[in-house]
Scaffold this motif. Structure first.
Motif, PDB file in Angstrom:
ATOM      1  N   ALA A  38       0.579  -1.217  -0.035  1.00  0.00           N
ATOM      2  CA  ALA A  38       0.190  -0.061  -0.056  1.00  0.00           C
ATOM      3  C   ALA A  38       0.929   1.202   0.128  1.00  0.00           C
ATOM      4  CB  ALA A  38      -0.846   0.096   1.348  1.00  0.00           C
ATOM      5  N   SER A  39       2.075   1.422   0.735  1.00  0.00           N
ATOM      6  CA  SER A  39       2.929   2.328   0.934  1.00  0.00           C
ATOM      7  C   SER A  39       3.539   2.427  -0.506  1.00  0.00           C
ATOM      8  CB  SER A  39       3.828   2.336   1.990  1.00  0.00           C
ATOM      9  OG  SER A  39       4.750   3.471   1.934  1.00  0.00           O
ATOM     10  N   ALA A  40       4.029   1.558  -1.384  1.00  0.00           N
ATOM     11  CA  ALA A  40       4.730   1.588  -2.592  1.00  0.00           C
ATOM     12  C   ALA A  40       3.773   2.194  -3.566  1.00  0.00           C
ATOM     13  CB  ALA A  40       5.207   0.207  -3.118  1.00  0.00           C
ATOM     14  N   ASP A  41       2.580   1.865  -3.423  1.00  0.00           N
ATOM     15  CA  ASP A  41       1.380   2.341  -4.354  1.00  0.00           C
ATOM     16  C   ASP A  41       0.645   3.699  -3.927  1.00  0.00           C
ATOM     17  OD1 ASP A  41       1.751   0.006  -5.917  1.00  0.00           O
ATOM     18  OD2 ASP A  41      -0.023  -0.995  -5.111  1.00  0.00           O
ATOM     19  N   LYS A  42       1.263   4.080  -2.838  1.00  0.00           N
ATOM     20  CA  LYS A  42       0.481   5.604  -2.365  1.00  0.00           C
ATOM     21  C   LYS A  42      -0.756   5.136  -2.297  1.00  0.00           C
ATOM     22  CE  LYS A  42       4.324   8.142  -4.377  1.00  0.00           C
ATOM     23  NZ  LYS A  42       4.823   9.189  -5.279  1.00  0.00           N
ATOM     24  N   GLU A  43      -1.241   3.929  -1.580  1.00  0.00           N
ATOM     25  CA  GLU A  43      -2.566   3.898  -1.350  1.00  0.00           C
ATOM     26  C   GLU A  43      -3.102   3.841   0.126  1.00  0.00           C
ATOM     27  OE1 GLU A  43      -3.562   0.203  -3.363  1.00  0.00           O
ATOM     28  OE2 GLU A  43      -3.528   1.262  -5.266  1.00  0.00           O
ATOM     29  N   MET A  98       9.245   0.575   3.981  1.00  0.00           N
ATOM     30  CA  MET A  98       8.545   2.013   4.171  1.00  0.00           C
ATOM     31  C   MET A  98       9.864   2.871   4.151  1.00  0.00           C
ATOM     32  SD  MET A  98       5.366   1.554   6.442  1.00  0.00           S
ATOM     33  CE  MET A  98       3.773   0.862   5.758  1.00  0.00           C
ATOM     34  N   LEU A  99      10.919   2.586   4.922  1.00  0.00           N
ATOM     35  CA  LEU A  99      11.856   3.850   5.129  1.00  0.00           C
ATOM     36  C   LEU A  99      12.507   3.927   3.644  1.00  0.00           C
ATOM     37  CD1 LEU A  99      13.519   5.757   6.866  1.00  0.00           C
ATOM     38  CD2 LEU A  99      14.940   3.876   7.187  1.00  0.00           C
ATOM     39  N   LEU A 100      12.855   2.852   2.933  1.00  0.00           N
ATOM     40  CA  LEU A 100      13.449   2.918   1.447  1.00  0.00           C
ATOM     41  C   LEU A 100      12.513   3.743   0.676  1.00  0.00           C
ATOM     42  CD1 LEU A 100      15.127  -0.610   1.493  1.00  0.00           C
ATOM     43  CD2 LEU A 100      16.303   1.614   1.817  1.00  0.00           C
ATOM     44  N   LEU A 101      11.244   3.394   0.649  1.00  0.00           N
ATOM     45  CA  LEU A 101      10.201   3.749  -0.181  1.00  0.00           C
ATOM     46  C   LEU A 101      10.482   5.545   0.131  1.00  0.00           C
ATOM     47  CD1 LEU A 101       7.369   0.999  -0.007  1.00  0.00           C
ATOM     48  CD2 LEU A 101       8.893   1.938  -2.016  1.00  0.00           C
ATOM     49  N   LEU A 102      10.371   5.680   1.445  1.00  0.00           N
ATOM     50  CA  LEU A 102      10.233   7.254   1.739  1.00  0.00           C
ATOM     51  C   LEU A 102      11.362   8.131   1.267  1.00  0.00           C
ATOM     52  CD1 LEU A 102       8.719   9.561   3.452  1.00  0.00           C
ATOM     53  CD2 LEU A 102      10.400   8.818   5.197  1.00  0.00           C
ATOM     54  N   GLU A 122      11.184   8.271  -2.562  1.00  0.00           N
ATOM     55  CA  GLU A 122      10.269   9.277  -2.917  1.00  0.00           C
ATOM     56  C   GLU A 122      10.750  10.781  -2.663  1.00  0.00           C
ATOM     57  OE1 GLU A 122       5.961  10.634  -1.198  1.00  0.00           O
ATOM     58  OE2 GLU A 122       6.272   8.678  -1.674  1.00  0.00           O
ATOM     59  N   SER A 123      11.453  10.993  -1.712  1.00  0.00           N
ATOM     60  CA  SER A 123      12.144  12.308  -1.234  1.00  0.00           C
ATOM     61  C   SER A 123      12.970  12.552  -2.139  1.00  0.00           C
ATOM     62  CB  SER A 123      12.523  12.150   0.024  1.00  0.00           C
ATOM     63  OG  SER A 123      11.566  11.871   1.043  1.00  0.00           O
TER      64      SER A 123
END
Length: 174
Positions: free
Chosen positions: A69-74, A145-149, A152-153
């Motif tokens: 969900a975090s990867a898909d921004k859902e 989630m940290l890696l995804l954040l 994205e940043s």
């Protein structure tokens, strides 16, 4: 003419494996709980290990689902106030939120790591699996989630366009 700008890219092997794991976890949980309910109802007995299996599968199901969900921004977003702010204030809110999420994820990683270390030597009462397996799911979730954040940043810093949730939703409807 179909607008393909908001379609998801083809699923990677990792995504497919995660989705398969979610499906298998859900199937395993349903089977374990259903079998235990039937055995308790019909034979007045149950298999105690199945409760531990269902509990462990549920923890992994929630954590892996949260990563996807975090990867898909859902994930759940409440942007009623932010979308009404001027552009500069939206950017400040975005980066403030990211810093807060970064702090929470770092705390979660630290706490989950401690729980994994403690849980490696502790065993579940019936099946005897290491209790660190459940904390490992939380550790994996927070790290991903940290890696995804961070990704994205980094993309935002490199000049990728900042979009608010409602504007992305509005354009997806057209």
């Amino acid at each position: 003419m179909t607008d393909t700008s908001h379609q998801k890219p083809p699923a990677s092997l990792i995504r497919r494996a995660a989705e398969a794991m979610l499906a298998l976890s859900m199937f395993g949980m349903v089977c374990a709980v259903f079998l235990n309910v039937v055995l308790r109802y019909l034979f007045n007995s149950g298999l105690s290990g199945y409760e531990e299996i269902a509990r462990l599968l549920f923890v992994w199901l929630v954590c892996v689902g949260s990563i996807l969900a975090s990867a898909d921004k859902e994930h759940l977003v409440f942007d009623l106030l932010v979308t009404r702010l001027p552009r500069k204030a939206q950017i400040i809110c975005l980066w403030t939120g990211r810093v807060l999420v970064l702090a929470v994820l770092c705390l979660l990683i630290s706490g989950a790591w401690d729980q994994v270390m403690v849980g490696i030597n502790s065993r579940s009462p019936v099946l005897g699996y290491p209790l660190g397996l459940a904390a490992g799911a939380i550790l994996l979730m927070a790290a991903c989630m940290l890696l995804l954040l961070l990704r994205e940043s980094w993309q935002t810093l490199r000049g990728a366009e900042l979009t608010t949730t409602s504007s992305a939703t509005d354009s997806a409807r057209h």
